[in-house]
Design an enzyme around this catalytic site. Structure first.
Site, PDB file in Angstrom:
ATOM      1  N   ARG A   1       0.801  -1.365  -0.163  1.00 42.24           N
ATOM      2  CA  ARG A   1      -0.124  -0.113   0.048  1.00 42.24           C
ATOM      3  C   ARG A   1       0.904   1.258  -0.101  1.00 42.24           C
ATOM      4  O   ARG A   1       1.864   1.306   0.822  1.00 42.24           O
ATOM      5  CB  ARG A   1      -0.814  -0.186   1.263  1.00 42.24           C
TER       6      ARG A   1
ATOM      7  N   HIS B   1     -10.154   4.270  -1.223  1.00 41.64           N
ATOM      8  CA  HIS B   1     -11.027   5.278  -1.027  1.00 41.64           C
ATOM      9  C   HIS B   1     -11.790   5.690  -2.297  1.00 41.64           C
ATOM     10  O   HIS B   1     -11.766   6.900  -2.388  1.00 41.64           O
ATOM     11  CB  HIS B   1     -10.483   6.123  -0.254  1.00 41.64           C
TER      12      HIS B   1
ATOM     13  N   ASP C   1     -12.496   0.462   6.656  1.00 38.33           N
ATOM     14  CA  ASP C   1     -11.505   1.499   6.869  1.00 38.33           C
ATOM     15  C   ASP C   1     -11.363   1.668   8.345  1.00 38.33           C
ATOM     16  O   ASP C   1     -10.821   2.583   9.019  1.00 38.33           O
ATOM     17  CB  ASP C   1     -11.777   2.766   6.294  1.00 38.33           C
TER      18      ASP C   1
END
Length: 183
Positions: free
Chosen positions: A9, A66, A134
């Site tokens: 990530r 997102h 999240d």
């Protein structure tokens, strides 16, 4: 890989506090491609547009975190939506439906502007989406209600088959999970 890692990530959305940069993505993507891993990118929509040539060159799948951080007012009209959709159409990318509270000016409980963005992705490529909570929402002074965030997926996906694809089938393909059938 043996330990269950499936990707790297890169959180580059705020260059002031980022530990990585977009120029780090390509060399690391080349190192992980043979493992079948992906790169997950948390970037703002304008950064995605600027990085489009780099993203097209990557030898491994990309997961846009997102919902691509599309600006709420522009949503699917922002050029980043097109960049992401072209990559999904080429089977090179996925979108993580998460962070409605980050992609809104209208706020809880329904996040209507984030809902428009999520629905646009669902309409475009329901087989290239995964959902995430999240949690634990470490950046938020007042964390969102996780149950309400999960319920939004029902609004975004529209039907049970699409929800199941986003929650079960797509993660199995992206992460290489084994399918476990209920007894």
């Amino acid at each position: 890989d043996a330990g269950g890692v499936r990707g790297l990530r890169f959180s580059v959305w705020n260059p002031a506090d980022a530990f990585t940069t977009l120029d780090m993505v390509e060399p690391l993507a080349r190192r992980i491609a043979d493992l079948g891993w992906h790169v997950q990118i948390h970037a703002m929509a304008d950064q995605i547009v600027d990085a489009a040539p780099l993203l097209n060159r990557l030898p491994c799948p990309i997961v846009f975190d997102h919902m691509g951080r599309l600006p709420p007012a522009q949503g699917a009209d922002h050029p980043a939506f097109g960049v992401i959709c072209r990559l999904m159409d080429q089977r090179k990318a996925w979108v993580k439906l998460t962070g409605a509270y980050l992609n809104t000016t209208q706020g809880p409980p329904d996040y209507p502007d984030a809902t428009r963005i999520a629905r646009a992705f669902v309409a475009q490529a329901p087989d290239r989406l995964v959902w995430g909570s999240d949690w634990p929402h470490a950046t938020e002074a007042t964390p969102p209600d996780d149950a309400r965030l999960f319920d939004l997926l029902g609004v975004w996906a529209g039907d049970e088959a699409t929800r199941s694809r986003i929650l079960v089938d797509n993660p199995i393909r992206l992460y290489g999970f084994a399918r476990v059938d209920a007894a």
